[in-house]
Design a protein around this motif. Structure first.
Motif, PDB file in Angstrom:
ATOM      1  N   ALA A 288       7.232 -18.300   8.436  1.00 44.85           N
ATOM      2  CA  ALA A 288       6.476 -17.221   7.803  1.00 44.85           C
ATOM      3  C   ALA A 288       7.364 -16.009   7.548  1.00 44.85           C
ATOM      4  O   ALA A 288       7.321 -15.391   6.475  1.00 44.85           O
ATOM      5  CB  ALA A 288       5.286 -16.838   8.674  1.00 44.85           C
TER       6      ALA A 288
ATOM      7  N   LEU B 291       6.080 -13.402   4.845  1.00 43.14           N
ATOM      8  CA  LEU B 291       4.684 -13.218   5.237  1.00 43.14           C
ATOM      9  C   LEU B 291       4.695 -12.331   6.482  1.00 43.14           C
ATOM     10  O   LEU B 291       4.959 -12.792   7.587  1.00 43.14           O
ATOM     11  CB  LEU B 291       4.018 -14.564   5.540  1.00 43.14           C
TER      12      LEU B 291
ATOM     13  N   ILE C  66       0.080 -10.922   9.684  1.00 48.86           N
ATOM     14  CA  ILE C  66      -0.541 -12.181  10.102  1.00 48.86           C
ATOM     15  C   ILE C  66      -1.667 -11.910  11.094  1.00 48.86           C
ATOM     16  O   ILE C  66      -1.500 -11.154  12.061  1.00 48.86           O
ATOM     17  CB  ILE C  66       0.501 -13.136  10.714  1.00 48.86           C
TER      18      ILE C  66
ATOM     19  N   ASP D 223      -1.547 -11.606   5.069  1.00 48.98           N
ATOM     20  CA  ASP D 223      -0.727 -12.570   4.335  1.00 48.98           C
ATOM     21  C   ASP D 223      -1.003 -14.001   4.802  1.00 48.98           C
ATOM     22  O   ASP D 223      -0.904 -14.944   4.016  1.00 48.98           O
ATOM     23  CB  ASP D 223       0.765 -12.276   4.534  1.00 48.98           C
ATOM     24  N   ALA D 224      -1.288 -14.139   6.085  1.00 50.85           N
ATOM     25  CA  ALA D 224      -1.506 -15.471   6.657  1.00 50.85           C
ATOM     26  C   ALA D 224      -2.452 -15.367   7.837  1.00 50.85           C
ATOM     27  O   ALA D 224      -2.578 -14.306   8.459  1.00 50.85           O
ATOM     28  CB  ALA D 224      -0.183 -16.088   7.104  1.00 50.85           C
TER      29      ALA D 224
ATOM     30  N   TYR E  53      -3.164 -17.458  11.411  1.00 51.91           N
ATOM     31  CA  TYR E  53      -2.668 -18.481  12.335  1.00 51.91           C
ATOM     32  C   TYR E  53      -3.829 -18.964  13.199  1.00 51.91           C
ATOM     33  O   TYR E  53      -4.443 -18.189  13.926  1.00 51.91           O
ATOM     34  CB  TYR E  53      -1.545 -17.893  13.191  1.00 51.91           C
TER      35      TYR E  53
ATOM     36  N   PRO F  52      -5.062 -15.885   1.945  1.00 49.97           N
ATOM     37  CA  PRO F  52      -4.092 -15.946   3.048  1.00 49.97           C
ATOM     38  C   PRO F  52      -3.566 -17.361   3.279  1.00 49.97           C
ATOM     39  O   PRO F  52      -4.308 -18.336   3.150  1.00 49.97           O
ATOM     40  CB  PRO F  52      -4.901 -15.458   4.256  1.00 49.97           C
ATOM     41  N   GLN F  53      -2.290 -17.442   3.607  1.00 51.39           N
ATOM     42  CA  GLN F  53      -1.685 -18.721   3.965  1.00 51.39           C
ATOM     43  C   GLN F  53      -2.269 -19.178   5.301  1.00 51.39           C
ATOM     44  O   GLN F  53      -2.282 -18.432   6.275  1.00 51.39           O
ATOM     45  CB  GLN F  53      -0.171 -18.578   4.089  1.00 51.39           C
TER      46      GLN F  53
ATOM     47  N   ILE G  85      -1.985 -21.325   8.628  1.00 48.86           N
ATOM     48  CA  ILE G  85      -0.942 -21.968   9.432  1.00 48.86           C
ATOM     49  C   ILE G  85      -1.513 -22.401  10.773  1.00 48.86           C
ATOM     50  O   ILE G  85      -2.458 -21.799  11.293  1.00 48.86           O
ATOM     51  CB  ILE G  85       0.296 -21.059   9.624  1.00 48.86           C
TER      52      ILE G  85
ATOM     53  N   ALA H 165      -1.831 -25.801   3.505  1.00 50.38           N
ATOM     54  CA  ALA H 165      -1.673 -25.208   4.846  1.00 50.38           C
ATOM     55  C   ALA H 165      -0.394 -25.727   5.492  1.00 50.38           C
ATOM     56  O   ALA H 165       0.093 -26.815   5.159  1.00 50.38           O
ATOM     57  CB  ALA H 165      -2.881 -25.537   5.714  1.00 50.38           C
ATOM     58  N   TRP H 166       0.154 -24.964   6.423  1.00 47.09           N
ATOM     59  CA  TRP H 166       1.331 -25.377   7.190  1.00 47.09           C
ATOM     60  C   TRP H 166       0.926 -25.622   8.640  1.00 47.09           C
ATOM     61  O   TRP H 166       0.021 -24.958   9.158  1.00 47.09           O
ATOM     62  CB  TRP H 166       2.397 -24.296   7.240  1.00 47.09           C
TER      63      TRP H 166
ATOM     64  N   LYS I 164       3.713 -29.242   5.405  1.00 50.22           N
ATOM     65  CA  LYS I 164       2.751 -28.680   4.461  1.00 50.22           C
ATOM     66  C   LYS I 164       1.778 -29.771   4.045  1.00 50.22           C
ATOM     67  O   LYS I 164       2.181 -30.894   3.733  1.00 50.22           O
ATOM     68  CB  LYS I 164       3.481 -28.130   3.234  1.00 50.22           C
TER      69      LYS I 164
END
Length: 381
Positions: free
Chosen positions: A180, A185, A188, A240-241, A243, A263-264, A266, A285-286, A367
């Protein structure tokens, strides 16, 4: 599971071990192609070249086998898990000379009794048990100069002769937050469930995020997705992300609540046990996971031997057995042997034990795609 199936699985396991020993020269070539790997589930068996170069180097040692034990839950409530782990350790030729298997049962008392029997039988190092309460009981029941390498991921167990071998919240956070940061990113949100795992995930992520230049918001401790969007807005708008380290019943509702917002998404290595590639809410998604180049050959050999997927815990049991074998060949089944600064390598990934009893571990970041995974990053030790 038929005898023929078991034997085929053992043969594949022995082939796996040959690959682990013989293909370390391919590691540098593979590393340069990491970003182009796709399809974890379909990775061919022979893509395991490059795994466990540390194990390969030990085939030339002449110190002879040591004396060690595996503590597996072969009876009681966890007997099915024990059967699965016993299949894993049988791959690659089985535990071998100088490594015995003891039934740790399902209670702390069972595990303590098994550990005492193992030490009385000459064991100088133990791998197992699986469960935290059992690991505490084992540590209290045997001399402190006999290292206990528990398969648990509870970092609170580390110390006083206990080494935590499981994939911990810190391992996952290191992998996904590092990526990230590399991808800029910087804001978070962390959403965790109540309880020990959530608390350990927060404790692992906070100092790491600070060191990476990430603004990690005050953790949201939630049992359900109800109110998640409002909680994020109150924390400064959409980050941004997000978790989400826990892979419990709340994960899919959380992902659904965040789908399409921007948002990403993760996640931790706990996600690796789930089938996410068919769920559109997880698209792109990661999550942290074992490197498919290392893990896919083991996964295939295990599935053929056992008749069903095994997951990370099975890989840890296999790696623990190989750890005992390597240290036995070195004549170093001791605390000092575990603390080798060069570390070790296995099907779950590279790892190194610390004096604290914790374990540094490298993981990949995958991913989620449409019906596949792609590898987009990795950490080492």
């Amino acid at each position: 599971m038929s005898a023929d199936t078991t034997e085929r699985g053992r043969q594949r396991g022995r082939k796996l071990q040959e690959i682990l020993y013989e293909c370390s020269a391919a590691t540098a070539k593979v590393t340069g192609r990491r970003a182009f790997l796709t399809g974890l589930a379909a990775t061919p068996f022979l893509t395991g070249c490059g795994v466990a170069d540390a194990f390969r180097s030990e085939t030339t040692k002449t110190g002879g086998p040591g004396q060690a034990a595996l503590l597996l839950p072969l009876s009681g409530q966890s007997a099915q898990l024990g059967e699965m782990l016993q299949t894993a350790v049988s791959l690659g030729g089985g535990p071998g000379i100088g490594i015995e298997i003891y039934d740790s049962g399902s209670t702390p008392e069972d595990a303590a009794a098994a550990a005492r029997n193992a030490v009385d039988g000459g064991a100088r190092m133990l791998v197992g048990p699986v469960f935290g309460a059992q690991a505490r009981a084992v540590a209290a029941a045997i001399p402190r100069n006999v290292p206990v390498v528990t398969l648990s991921n509870d970092v609170s167990l580390a110390g006083d002769g206990v080494f935590v071998f499981g994939v911990t919240p810190a391992h996952s956070a290191q992998a996904v937050l590092s990526l990230a940061s590399q991808r800029n990113l910087r804001d978070i949100a962390l959403v965790v469930p109540p309880g020990t795992f959530g608390a350990q995930s927060v404790a692992a992520a906070q100092p790491l995020a600070a060191s990476l230049g990430i603004r990690l918001r005050a953790p949201l401790v939630l049992e359900s997705a109800s109110g998640l969007r409002d909680a994020l807005a109150a924390g400064g708008g959409l980050p941004d992300a997000v978790y989400l380290p826990a892979a419990d019943a709340s994960l899919r509702p959380f992902a659904a609540a965040l789908a399409g917002l921007g948002p990403q998404l993760i996640g931790s290595a706990q996600w690796a046990a789930l089938d996410l590639e068919a769920d559109r809410d997880f698209r792109d998604a990661w999550f942290a996971a074992p490197d498919p180049l290392r893990f896919a050959p083991f996964k295939e050999a295990f599935a053929e031997a056992y008749g069903a997927p095994g997951g990370i815990i099975s890989g840890l049991a296999y790696d623990g057995t190989e750890l005992l074998r390597v240290l036995g060949q070195r004549g170093q089944q001791t605390r000092r042997g575990l603390l080798n600064k060069e570390g070790f390598s296995g099907v779950v990934g590279p790892y190194r034990f610390l004096d604290s009893g914790e374990c540094q571990r490298g993981l990949a970041v995958l991913k989620v795609g449409a019906g596949e995974f792609s590898m987009i990053g990795a950490t080492s030790v």
